[in-house]
Design a protein around this motif. Structure first.
Motif, PDB file in Angstrom:
ATOM      1  N   UNK A   1     117.461  88.410  52.251  1.00 56.09           N
ATOM      2  CA  UNK A   1     117.426  87.069  52.242  1.00 56.09           C
ATOM      3  C   UNK A   1     116.853  87.124  50.691  1.00 56.09           C
ATOM      4  N   UNK A   2     116.774  85.874  49.922  1.00 55.96           N
ATOM      5  CA  UNK A   2     116.486  85.583  48.760  1.00 55.96           C
ATOM      6  C   UNK A   2     115.443  84.363  48.826  1.00 55.96           C
ATOM      7  N   UNK A   3     114.786  84.260  50.105  1.00 54.30           N
ATOM      8  CA  UNK A   3     114.240  83.566  50.578  1.00 54.30           C
ATOM      9  C   UNK A   3     112.753  83.881  50.828  1.00 54.30           C
ATOM     10  N   UNK A   4     113.202  85.613  50.779  1.00 50.33           N
ATOM     11  CA  UNK A   4     111.450  85.794  50.485  1.00 50.33           C
ATOM     12  C   UNK A   4     110.745  84.932  50.053  1.00 50.33           C
ATOM     13  N   UNK A   5     111.277  84.804  48.304  1.00 51.64           N
ATOM     14  CA  UNK A   5     110.333  84.016  47.620  1.00 51.64           C
ATOM     15  C   UNK A   5     109.242  83.768  47.775  1.00 51.64           C
ATOM     16  N   UNK A   6     109.060  82.506  48.868  1.00 53.21           N
ATOM     17  CA  UNK A   6     108.586  81.852  49.219  1.00 53.21           C
ATOM     18  C   UNK A   6     107.646  82.253  49.571  1.00 53.21           C
ATOM     19  N   UNK A   7     106.431  81.836  49.868  1.00 58.75           N
ATOM     20  CA  UNK A   7     105.086  82.972  50.342  1.00 58.75           C
ATOM     21  C   UNK A   7     105.698  82.338  51.624  1.00 58.75           C
ATOM     22  N   UNK A   8     105.196  80.959  52.014  1.00 57.72           N
ATOM     23  CA  UNK A   8     105.501  80.586  52.836  1.00 57.72           C
ATOM     24  C   UNK A   8     106.627  81.100  54.130  1.00 57.72           C
ATOM     25  N   UNK A   9     107.738  81.260  53.941  1.00 56.92           N
ATOM     26  CA  UNK A   9     108.595  82.358  54.561  1.00 56.92           C
ATOM     27  C   UNK A   9     107.892  84.088  55.267  1.00 56.92           C
TER      28      UNK A   9
ATOM     29  N   UNK B   1     121.061  89.870  38.675  1.00 56.22           N
ATOM     30  CA  UNK B   1     122.134  90.023  38.240  1.00 56.22           C
ATOM     31  C   UNK B   1     122.604  88.778  37.798  1.00 56.22           C
ATOM     32  N   UNK B   2     123.014  88.771  36.065  1.00 56.90           N
ATOM     33  CA  UNK B   2     123.091  87.346  35.751  1.00 56.90           C
ATOM     34  C   UNK B   2     121.689  86.999  35.507  1.00 56.90           C
ATOM     35  N   UNK B   3     122.369  85.254  36.055  1.00 57.64           N
ATOM     36  CA  UNK B   3     120.989  84.783  36.283  1.00 57.64           C
ATOM     37  C   UNK B   3     120.046  84.848  37.144  1.00 57.64           C
ATOM     38  N   UNK B   4     120.631  85.043  38.110  1.00 61.41           N
ATOM     39  CA  UNK B   4     120.043  85.212  39.514  1.00 61.41           C
ATOM     40  C   UNK B   4     119.604  86.670  39.965  1.00 61.41           C
ATOM     41  N   UNK B   5     118.670  86.752  41.183  1.00 60.07           N
ATOM     42  CA  UNK B   5     117.737  87.683  41.575  1.00 60.07           C
ATOM     43  C   UNK B   5     117.920  87.793  42.622  1.00 60.07           C
ATOM     44  N   UNK B   6     118.425  89.251  42.866  1.00 58.58           N
ATOM     45  CA  UNK B   6     118.495  90.453  44.133  1.00 58.58           C
ATOM     46  C   UNK B   6     117.592  90.700  45.255  1.00 58.58           C
ATOM     47  N   UNK B   7     116.997  90.240  46.447  1.00 53.39           N
ATOM     48  CA  UNK B   7     115.847  91.308  46.382  1.00 53.39           C
ATOM     49  C   UNK B   7     116.114  92.470  47.700  1.00 53.39           C
ATOM     50  N   UNK B   8     115.464  93.135  47.103  1.00 59.41           N
ATOM     51  CA  UNK B   8     115.918  94.652  48.573  1.00 59.41           C
ATOM     52  C   UNK B   8     114.887  95.099  48.925  1.00 59.41           C
ATOM     53  N   UNK B   9     115.093  95.181  50.545  1.00 61.41           N
ATOM     54  CA  UNK B   9     113.909  96.304  50.930  1.00 61.41           C
ATOM     55  C   UNK B   9     113.874  97.155  50.895  1.00 61.41           C
ATOM     56  N   UNK B  10     113.217  98.396  50.333  1.00 55.08           N
ATOM     57  CA  UNK B  10     112.406  99.077  50.467  1.00 55.08           C
ATOM     58  C   UNK B  10     111.679  99.853  51.322  1.00 55.08           C
ATOM     59  N   UNK B  11     112.100 101.053  52.202  1.00 55.44           N
ATOM     60  CA  UNK B  11     111.178 101.663  53.314  1.00 55.44           C
ATOM     61  C   UNK B  11     111.887 103.169  53.536  1.00 55.44           C
ATOM     62  N   UNK B  12     110.838 103.627  54.228  1.00 56.57           N
ATOM     63  CA  UNK B  12     111.207 105.157  54.532  1.00 56.57           C
ATOM     64  C   UNK B  12     112.105 105.042  55.620  1.00 56.57           C
ATOM     65  N   UNK B  13     113.568 106.060  55.463  1.00 54.94           N
ATOM     66  CA  UNK B  13     114.061 105.933  56.940  1.00 54.94           C
ATOM     67  C   UNK B  13     113.642 106.159  58.339  1.00 54.94           C
ATOM     68  N   UNK B  14     112.966 107.543  58.331  1.00 51.31           N
ATOM     69  CA  UNK B  14     112.386 107.065  59.636  1.00 51.31           C
ATOM     70  C   UNK B  14     110.905 106.143  60.006  1.00 51.31           C
ATOM     71  N   UNK B  15     110.729 105.270  59.617  1.00 53.28           N
ATOM     72  CA  UNK B  15     110.248 103.849  59.763  1.00 53.28           C
ATOM     73  C   UNK B  15     108.836 104.419  59.635  1.00 53.28           C
ATOM     74  N   UNK B  16     108.558 105.204  58.847  1.00 57.42           N
ATOM     75  CA  UNK B  16     107.063 105.880  58.462  1.00 57.42           C
ATOM     76  C   UNK B  16     106.019 105.335  57.783  1.00 57.42           C
ATOM     77  N   UNK B  17     104.725 104.455  58.070  1.00 58.08           N
ATOM     78  CA  UNK B  17     104.214 103.847  56.504  1.00 58.08           C
ATOM     79  C   UNK B  17     104.487 104.552  55.264  1.00 58.08           C
ATOM     80  N   UNK B  18     104.396 103.640  53.986  1.00 58.54           N
ATOM     81  CA  UNK B  18     104.790 104.541  52.742  1.00 58.54           C
ATOM     82  C   UNK B  18     103.093 104.504  52.707  1.00 58.54           C
ATOM     83  N   UNK B  19     102.684 105.440  52.081  1.00 64.53           N
ATOM     84  CA  UNK B  19     101.015 105.145  51.370  1.00 64.53           C
ATOM     85  C   UNK B  19     101.326 105.422  50.076  1.00 64.53           C
ATOM     86  N   UNK B  20     100.464 104.395  49.221  1.00 65.86           N
ATOM     87  CA  UNK B  20     100.522 103.680  48.166  1.00 65.86           C
ATOM     88  C   UNK B  20      98.944 104.469  47.290  1.00 65.86           C
TER      89      UNK B  20
END
Length: 382
Positions: free
Chosen positions: A211-219, A116-135
């Motif tokens: 939150x954009x704080x997820x960019x930090x590996x320690x968070x 979004x312009x010079x910034x980046x907004x993180x999104x969390x993507x998952x299944x609606x019923x909270x079951x695990x995703x298999x890649x």
């Protein structure tokens, strides 16, 4: 694409997520696994792969290090943490892994950033019923100069689905049912794999901003997947201004037209008399013309309307309050009506009587043309 994930599953949950309910699986190197809400390349994750006696849940590092890498090289886990599914049959790093080194990666969800312009907004993507995703994934083993064997894996990606193309042009290859999981893991033929590498188009995949704080590996921690409200874009007003306007409907036009000023009650019926210099009220049902010089009396109105409606009298609109009794009304002055309306009322005068204070000025007696001819005869005689 898919450079961050949430993996808080137990090793046994990974086996269930991959639809393996048969004989118990082997668990390898699980001491290295640390459940996390912020998993990045270089972290250990439980991976399900084929084994001699069935399947194994093997803890591997995310970020492929090909087996032909030099033993003295320092592994770079961010170099091949994803592999484009369209080219895995062409590149040497992946082509040799397709027949026997296919594996499955199960996670709670993954993260993606929207520019979004010079910034980046993180999104969390998952299944609606909270079951695990298999890649769908590929793994390999590499031995360093110290003789230590390191197992690593890469997650396959494909074109983004129609629901997520606004966020990113790529997404992980999601195996959403048991048949696709079994085919990817067990089928010896690589010709049947191509249909599995399509975008996941089902509607049970959901997302929200975090939150954009997820960019930090320690968070790390549950607050990492907490939904946050998005700030209003600075360009929102501009985009709305330039957006296509909806066509106005007839209903909408009526609502947007402001109401005009309240009209005064209109006379039910009137007659105009030049000889008497009066405007008298006429009964609605039967209007008798006033007696006088027939040439000086205007014709009665063609239509008589009720109170509150306009009454046309020779093209001139009159207003007043109906009181139920006879009373005199005055004509509007020439200053109060447009010139065009004044011209619409023409009362022909055939005598020398006065037109009243609201009409033309009083003329002299006698015909002007006749007077001129008499004077001319008088002077000619002399």
């Amino acid at each position: 694409m898919c450079g961050r994930a949430r993996c808080t599953l137990r090793p046994e949950d990974v086996r269930r997520a991959c639809h393996r309910h048969g004989p118990p699986a082997r668990f390898l190197h699980l001491e290295c696994y640390r459940p996390s809400y912020n998993v990045a390349p270089g972290s250990y994750m439980p991976v399900l792969r084929r084994d001699k006696d069935g399947v194994a849940v093997h803890c591997m590092k995310w970020g492929l290090v090909p087996g032909f890498t030099k033993k003295t090289d320092k592994p770079d886990f961010f170099k091949m943490f994803n592999a484009r599914s369209e080219s895995i049959a062409e590149k040497a790093s992946f082509r040799r892994l397709l027949p026997k080194n296919r594996c499955l990666v199960a996670v709670d969800g993954f993260y993606e950033w929207k520019k979004e312009g010079s910034k980046k907004q993180p999104y969390y993507i998952h299944f609606k019923d909270e079951r695990p995703l298999v890649f769908a994934a590929l793994f390999d083993s590499w031995q360093n100069s110290g003789g230590e064997t390191l197992y690593t894996f890469t997650i396959l990606t494909t074109a983004s689905s129609s629901a997520l193309d606004w966020l990113h042009d790529r997404m992980p290859v999601i195996l959403g049912d048991k048949d696709s999981v079994d085919t990817w893991l067990d089928d010896p033929s690589t010709s049947k794999l191509q249909p599995l590498l399509a975008p996941y188009e089902k509607s049970d995949l959901v997302w929200y901003p975090v939150t954009s704080a997820i960019g930090k590996l320690s968070f790390d921690g549950p607050e990492r997947i907490q939904q946050i409200p998005l700030k209003a874009s600075q360009n929102s007003l501009i985009s709305k201004f330039f957006s296509a306007k909806q066509p106005k409907t007839e209903e909408r036009d009526k609502e947007t037209i402001p109401a005009g000023p309240k009209e005064e009650p209109i006379l039910e019926g009137v007659l105009v008399s030049d000889s008497n210099d009066e405007i008298k009220q006429v009964d609605e049902e039967k209007a008798e013309p006033l007696v006088g010089d027939s040439s000086a009396v205007a014709s009665p109105p063609e239509s008589v309307k009720k109170e509150g409606e306009s009454v046309e009298t020779g093209g001139l609109e009159l207003t007043g309050k109906s009181s139920g009794r006879k009373r005199d009304y005055e004509l509007f002055s020439a200053q109060e009506k447009p010139w065009k309306q004044q011209q619409s009322v023409v009362v022909r005068m055939q005598d020398d009587k006065s037109c009243g204070k609201h009409g033309r000025k009083k003329q002299g007696k006698g015909n002007s043309k006749e007077t001129q001819s008499t004077l001319h005869f008088f002077f000619d005689e002399k």
